[in-house]
Design a protein around this motif. Structure first.
Motif, mmCIF file in Angstrom:
data_model
loop_
_atom_site.group_PDB
_atom_site.id
_atom_site.type_symbol
_atom_site.label_atom_id
_atom_site.label_comp_id
_atom_site.label_asym_id
_atom_site.label_seq_id
_atom_site.Cartn_x
_atom_site.Cartn_y
_atom_site.Cartn_z
ATOM 1 N N ASP A 74 44.937 -10.833 61.274
ATOM 2 C CA ASP A 74 43.970 -11.041 62.351
ATOM 3 C C ASP A 74 42.945 -9.904 62.263
ATOM 4 N N PRO A 75 41.652 -10.241 62.030
ATOM 5 C CA PRO A 75 40.642 -9.186 61.870
ATOM 6 C C PRO A 75 40.597 -8.210 63.042
ATOM 7 N N GLU A 76 40.989 -8.641 64.225
ATOM 8 C CA GLU A 76 40.965 -7.739 65.390
ATOM 9 C C GLU A 76 42.130 -6.755 65.393
ATOM 10 N N LEU A 77 43.126 -6.987 64.541
ATOM 11 C CA LEU A 77 44.269 -6.072 64.507
ATOM 12 C C LEU A 77 44.116 -4.993 63.437
ATOM 13 N N ILE A 78 42.894 -4.825 62.936
ATOM 14 C CA ILE A 78 42.549 -3.655 62.128
ATOM 15 C C ILE A 78 42.379 -2.464 63.071
ATOM 16 N N THR A 79 42.704 -1.264 62.602
ATOM 17 C CA THR A 79 42.453 -0.097 63.455
ATOM 18 C C THR A 79 40.970 0.267 63.426
ATOM 19 N N VAL A 80 40.544 0.984 64.452
ATOM 20 C CA VAL A 80 39.179 1.497 64.523
ATOM 21 C C VAL A 80 38.895 2.357 63.271
ATOM 22 N N ALA B 12 38.382 0.129 60.168
ATOM 23 C CA ALA B 12 37.079 -0.538 60.264
ATOM 24 C C ALA B 12 35.961 0.439 59.927
ATOM 25 N N TYR C 108 33.993 -6.242 58.230
ATOM 26 C CA TYR C 108 33.761 -4.808 58.390
ATOM 27 C C TYR C 108 33.123 -4.179 57.150
ATOM 28 N N GLY D 85 48.926 0.702 59.164
ATOM 29 C CA GLY D 85 48.477 -0.587 59.705
ATOM 30 C C GLY D 85 49.566 -1.243 60.537
ATOM 31 N N ILE D 86 49.160 -2.245 61.312
ATOM 32 C CA ILE D 86 50.126 -3.025 62.102
ATOM 33 C C ILE D 86 50.965 -3.851 61.132
#
Lengths: 234, 234
Positions: free
Chosen positions: A14-20, A23, A52, A129-130
């Motif tokens: 999920d692209p939103e579960l990348i860390t800041v 990114a 990103y 990473g998650i």
């Protein structure tokens, strides 16, 4: 001056579960390496990270074949490593993507080992990473572990005796990559009376995500990106 | 219409190791709940997340005391839960922060359980986070697990026999929260000849981060935010 190698955990897909942080690094580096299992294969790493990456960044695929042929594998690792070192020696920072977390069952860790051995002067930074199983537990509404629980993560099923021992000893067991021996695992859980305590999760965070709470209703086609979480305590 | 409860994993304490999703949710919700171990105690959750919270958002501390008094604990959980439900019933979305990952040894999962039981109509979304041990392994340059490794995570040391069995069976063992029984663990590792295979990591991602590779040189003062990673294979 050589560049820095960033080994980036980009999470489960999920692209939103990348860390800041990941990114931010992706937006800065000019070279991005993406692992694929074969030439031209679909890359979940790329589809997760692509938003990103700046348009002027060069993106290269590295083939890490899914094989047990150790000679072929180590040749491919050496070739992939060489391509990365060349770019770093040219002074570019580079990012090597890894689905999930780089320290948890990822082939990126072998690239890190080669780099430390062969080019100890080149800086390397690993960004966690998650993991797929943290994401899967969140989606399924399962707490993997509480207070004094023992959590075990298994990714191979060659040694059934060991698997039985770990099931006995642990409170929660995560079985990753259940595609090759799904029937064996399900059989074992049934034998141990744990079928009702297990949840199957496929392709977490991807559009085809699927959660199955009754293991008697599993999809026919085994999927590489699948896991079974067994939670003995409520 | 009630609001949604977001249970947010915010990672190990480095503000950059928050996910893009958690940062986005933090910027949108008008109510943020922050767990603390006691009134007025330093909150790592708050210092990690504060940059992402809008100035007009109301931030409230919830005390989750560190105690083994089950009656006190469950009273506090019920009170904390009630404060959250009240806000959600007023129609606000709210975020409950959790250091690390909400599914991995977090007290937030009990709030989720209470919410599902008492207010099944209120939507809840759990966002996974980077665990302290994934972050620690990345910082220490350790691959937690490779190919067919068995990874175990332990957070309590009441049952030494069980710990010995898990050390025998696993390839990598992560001992979390080593503050109360650090000497016991170190003694056990010494007895099993595993002292050279272990790394101690304290306060990963925080300014006071410390990595000790020789377990004979551990700091005198045990730290709550500490772990030992034992990796039997190279």
């Amino acid at each position: 001056m050589s560049g820095t190698l960033f080994i980036l955990g980009i999470g489960p897909g999920d692209p939103e579960l990348i860390t800041v942080k990941a990114a931010d690094i992706l937006s800065r580096v000019k070279k991005v390496f993406i692992p694929v299992s074969g030439q031209g294969r679909e890359s979940y790493a790329y589809s997760t990270a692509s938003n990103y990456i700046s348009p002027d960044t060069s993106v290269a695929e590295l083939v890490f074949p899914m094989t047990t042929d150790h000679e072929l594998l180590s040749r491919r690792y050496a070739e992939n490593y060489q391509r990365i070192e060349t770019v770093l020696r040219q002074g570019y920072d580079a990012a090597l993507l890894t689905l999930g977390d780089p320290g948890t069952y990822s082939s990126a860790s072998q690239i890190a080992t080669l780099l430390r051995q062969r080019a100890p002067d080149i800086p390397i930074e690993i960004i966690p990473g998650i993991t797929s199983f943290a994401a899967a537990a969140a989606k399924a509404g399962i707490a993997l572990s509480k207070s004094s629980d023992l959590l075990a993560v298994v990714s191979s099923y060659d040694d059934l005796e060991r698997i039985e021992a770990i099931l006995d000893l642990s409170d929660t067991v995560v079985f990753l990559k259940t595609y090759t021996q799904r029937d064996t695992i399900v059989g074992l859980l049934e034998k141990q009376g744990l079928l009702e305590k297990a949840v199957y999760i496929e392709r977490v965070g991807l559009p085809q995500e699927r959660i199955v709470r009754d293991l008697r209703m599993l999809p026919d086609e085994p999927d590489y990106l699948s896991m079974i979480i067994v939670k003995k305590k409520a």
